[in-house]
Scaffold this motif. Structure first.
Motif, PDB file in Angstrom:
ATOM      1  N   ALA A  82       0.964  -0.815   0.091  1.00 56.64           N
ATOM      2  CA  ALA A  82       0.262  -0.207  -0.157  1.00 56.64           C
ATOM      3  C   ALA A  82       0.969   1.975  -0.100  1.00 56.64           C
ATOM      4  CB  ALA A  82      -0.734   0.329   1.190  1.00 56.64           C
ATOM      5  N   SER A  83       0.374   2.442  -0.657  1.00 64.46           N
ATOM      6  CA  SER A  83       1.151   3.387  -0.132  1.00 64.46           C
ATOM      7  C   SER A  83       0.679   4.082  -0.228  1.00 64.46           C
ATOM      8  CB  SER A  83       2.167   3.961  -2.297  1.00 64.46           C
ATOM      9  OG  SER A  83       0.821   3.476  -2.426  1.00 64.46           O
ATOM     10  N   ILE A  84       1.402   5.744  -0.308  1.00 61.02           N
ATOM     11  CA  ILE A  84       1.218   7.185   0.462  1.00 61.02           C
ATOM     12  C   ILE A  84       1.624   7.828  -0.628  1.00 61.02           C
ATOM     13  CG2 ILE A  84      -0.364   9.223   1.940  1.00 61.02           C
ATOM     14  CD1 ILE A  84      -0.013   6.936   4.602  1.00 61.02           C
ATOM     15  N   GLY A  85       0.529   8.935  -1.390  1.00 61.96           N
ATOM     16  CA  GLY A  85       1.597  10.109  -1.946  1.00 61.96           C
ATOM     17  C   GLY A  85       0.752  11.227  -2.217  1.00 61.96           C
ATOM     18  N   ARG A  86       1.433  12.123  -2.611  1.00 62.99           N
ATOM     19  CA  ARG A  86       1.293  13.652  -3.418  1.00 62.99           C
ATOM     20  C   ARG A  86       0.505  14.377  -1.630  1.00 62.99           C
ATOM     21  NH1 ARG A  86       2.744  12.621  -8.208  1.00 62.99           N
ATOM     22  NH2 ARG A  86       1.271  13.062  -9.706  1.00 62.99           N
ATOM     23  N   VAL A  87       1.409  13.911  -0.973  1.00 64.88           N
ATOM     24  CA  VAL A  87       1.268  14.292   0.690  1.00 64.88           C
ATOM     25  C   VAL A  87       1.184  15.836   0.573  1.00 64.88           C
ATOM     26  CG1 VAL A  87       2.224  14.036   2.919  1.00 64.88           C
ATOM     27  CG2 VAL A  87       2.325  12.110   1.573  1.00 64.88           C
ATOM     28  N   VAL A  88       0.966  16.531   0.587  1.00 64.13           N
ATOM     29  CA  VAL A  88       0.937  17.827   1.097  1.00 64.13           C
ATOM     30  C   VAL A  88      -0.394  19.089   2.018  1.00 64.13           C
ATOM     31  CG1 VAL A  88      -1.027  18.746  -0.604  1.00 64.13           C
ATOM     32  CG2 VAL A  88       1.132  19.886  -0.958  1.00 64.13           C
ATOM     33  N   VAL A  89       0.436  19.966   2.542  1.00 58.15           N
ATOM     34  CA  VAL A  89      -0.202  20.909   3.034  1.00 58.15           C
ATOM     35  C   VAL A  89       0.100  22.200   2.517  1.00 58.15           C
ATOM     36  CG1 VAL A  89      -0.003  22.151   5.239  1.00 58.15           C
ATOM     37  CG2 VAL A  89       0.042  19.299   5.221  1.00 58.15           C
ATOM     38  N   ALA A  90      -0.796  23.150   2.659  1.00 60.31           N
ATOM     39  CA  ALA A  90      -0.650  25.022   1.838  1.00 60.31           C
ATOM     40  C   ALA A  90       0.563  24.807   3.145  1.00 60.31           C
ATOM     41  CB  ALA A  90      -2.280  25.287   2.265  1.00 60.31           C
TER      42      ALA A  90
END
Length: 147
Positions: A73-81
């Motif tokens: 499983a994966s997590i991507g496009r981790v973003v915070v303004a």
């Protein structure tokens, strides 16, 4: 505190999709001065983890089941303004993303491709580096695993 919503692609409203793509573009293309194909066809397979503050998306990730992106499983496009990073919302959106993987896919092992300068952030989220750094879109990255 972030209000978290977890949605499939088809559950996203048009406005939510527009706003999450705008946030990704603001950070990954403009702020990081990186020309790359953000809209990559993978959003349709992903589950989207949205972090709202005052009804505005200010944090986001997309998650994938094992085999859709990596073996795990994966997590991507981790973003915070940019204006909201001081509030440590990155930890909230990552915790919600790990929980969403456990809830939706019933697995605990997660692999990410992390920007190398964020290694300690991901270490604090329970991820450990594997292998050597590599360039992805001309930005140093490192593979990391949470088991």
């Amino acid at each position: 505190m972030l209000k978290i919503e977890v949605k499939t692609f088809s559950e996203l409203t048009k406005l939510e999709l527009y706003n999450l793509l705008q946030l990704r573009s603001e950070v990954f293309v403009v702020e990081q001065d990186c020309v790359y194909q953000d809209i990559d066809g993978k959003d349709i397979k992903a589950i989207h983890v949205l972090g709202f503050k005052n009804e505005k998306i200010i944090a986001y990730t997309r998650i994938f089941k094992p085999g859709d992106y990596f073996e795990y499983a994966s997590i991507g496009r981790v973003v915070v303004a940019k204006n909201d990073r001081a509030f440590k919302y990155g930890y909230d959106i990552m915790k919600a993303s790990v929980q969403a993987i456990e809830n939706h896919f019933k697995v605990k092992k997660i692999k990410i491709s992390a920007q190398a300068y964020l290694k300690s952030f991901y270490n604090n989220c329970g991820f450990k580096e594997i292998g050597e750094e590599y360039l992805e879109d001309d930005i140093p990255h490192i593979a990391m695993i949470k088991a």
